[in-house]
Design a protein around this motif. Structure first.
Motif, short mmCIF file in Angstrom:
data_model
loop_
_atom_site.label_atom_id
_atom_site.label_comp_id
_atom_site.label_asym_id
_atom_site.label_seq_id
_atom_site.Cartn_x
_atom_site.Cartn_y
_atom_site.Cartn_z
N GLY A 1 57.34 77.58 125.63
CA GLY A 1 57.63 77.57 124.32
C GLY A 1 58.76 77.83 123.69
O GLY A 1 59.07 77.19 122.66
N ILE A 2 59.57 78.61 124.54
CA ILE A 2 60.96 78.88 124.09
C ILE A 2 61.80 77.52 124.04
O ILE A 2 62.25 77.19 123.51
CB ILE A 2 61.53 79.87 124.74
CG1 ILE A 2 60.88 81.30 124.16
CG2 ILE A 2 62.94 79.86 124.84
CD1 ILE A 2 61.29 82.55 125.22
N HIS B 1 57.93 79.25 120.12
CA HIS B 1 57.94 80.92 120.09
C HIS B 1 57.67 81.37 118.63
O HIS B 1 58.25 80.73 117.85
CB HIS B 1 59.14 81.33 121.01
CG HIS B 1 60.21 81.01 120.35
ND1 HIS B 1 60.81 82.06 119.34
CD2 HIS B 1 61.30 80.31 120.49
CE1 HIS B 1 61.93 81.39 118.85
NE2 HIS B 1 62.23 80.55 119.90
N MET C 1 63.20 81.76 130.81
CA MET C 1 63.64 81.90 129.35
C MET C 1 65.06 82.10 129.14
O MET C 1 65.64 81.37 128.27
CB MET C 1 63.07 83.24 128.88
CG MET C 1 61.45 83.34 128.73
SD MET C 1 61.07 84.82 128.00
CE MET C 1 59.27 84.61 128.09
N VAL D 1 66.95 85.88 122.42
CA VAL D 1 65.95 85.48 123.29
C VAL D 1 66.42 85.45 124.91
O VAL D 1 65.82 85.86 125.81
CB VAL D 1 65.05 84.07 122.96
CG1 VAL D 1 64.32 83.65 124.11
CG2 VAL D 1 64.46 84.18 121.86
N SER E 1 58.63 83.07 115.20
CA SER E 1 59.89 83.27 114.60
C SER E 1 59.58 83.52 113.05
O SER E 1 58.25 83.69 112.51
CB SER E 1 60.57 81.95 114.66
OG SER E 1 59.81 81.14 114.04
N ALA F 1 55.14 81.03 127.96
CA ALA F 1 56.08 81.58 126.82
C ALA F 1 57.54 81.02 127.14
O ALA F 1 58.19 80.39 126.19
CB ALA F 1 56.30 82.97 127.02
#
Length: 175
Positions: A70-71, A76, A146, A102, A78, A67
């Motif tokens: 992916g960000i 991610h 993140m 995020v 949306s 994740a």
């Protein structure tokens, strides 16, 4: 500022690639453990007692690391419908707002995951014989990544550098 930011982006690219490799290795290892458990339980009529908690821990690693990557890469989830209706400049503002949200979510993951980790430190996972805090380490590490990756995206956008978000690179060239 841009050369330093570009060097940081390269370094964070290596961090993201390492996180992705760890996530992939965790997915493969979890699949192998579950496969072994099925083999042992149904063919040998025996069970591997540590397979389920080990698989859950590995699943946490590949979910949260994946994740975070992916960000960084802009993959991610949306809600993009509004982006088809607004100007290029507003799109960049909305992308930045998304990255700020995020970042806040990642801070929450670190804060509350850290609290869970501390509260579970004295608990021993019986089948593995390790502290229960291990269950929450991926949550904290994923949250830290993140935050770092979202802040990187904000800094790159502010400096006029492209980010990896799908379609955003072309937007920045127009804006």
């Amino acid at each position: 500022m841009q050369p330093g930011l570009l060097r940081l982006a390269v370094w964070l690219g290596y961090v993201a690639k390492a996180a992705l490799w760890v996530a992939g290795a965790g997915l493969v290892a979890m699949t192998a453990i579950i496969g072994a458990q099925v083999f042992f339980r149904y063919l040998l009529n025996d069970s591997i007692i540590w397979s389920e908690p080990a698989a859950v821990i590995l699943m946490g690693w590949f979910i949260f690391l994946g994740a975070a990557v992916g960000i960084r890469e802009g993959y991610h989830l949306s809600f993009d419908i509004l982006l088809y209706l607004v100007s290029q400049r507003v799109k960049l503002i909305l992308y930045s707002l998304s990255d700020i949200v995020v970042t806040g979510f990642g801070i929450g993951m670190v804060w509350f995951g850290g609290q869970l980790m501390v509260s579970a430190y004295g608990i021993t996972l019986p089948s593995l014989g390790i502290t229960g805090a291990v269950d929450f380490i991926p949550l904290v590490v994923g949250g830290v990544l993140m935050v770092i990756f979202s802040l990187e995206r904000l800094a790159r956008r502010a400096a006029g550098l492209p980010t990896a978000r799908f379609g955003e690179t072309e937007l920045e060239e127009v804006a």
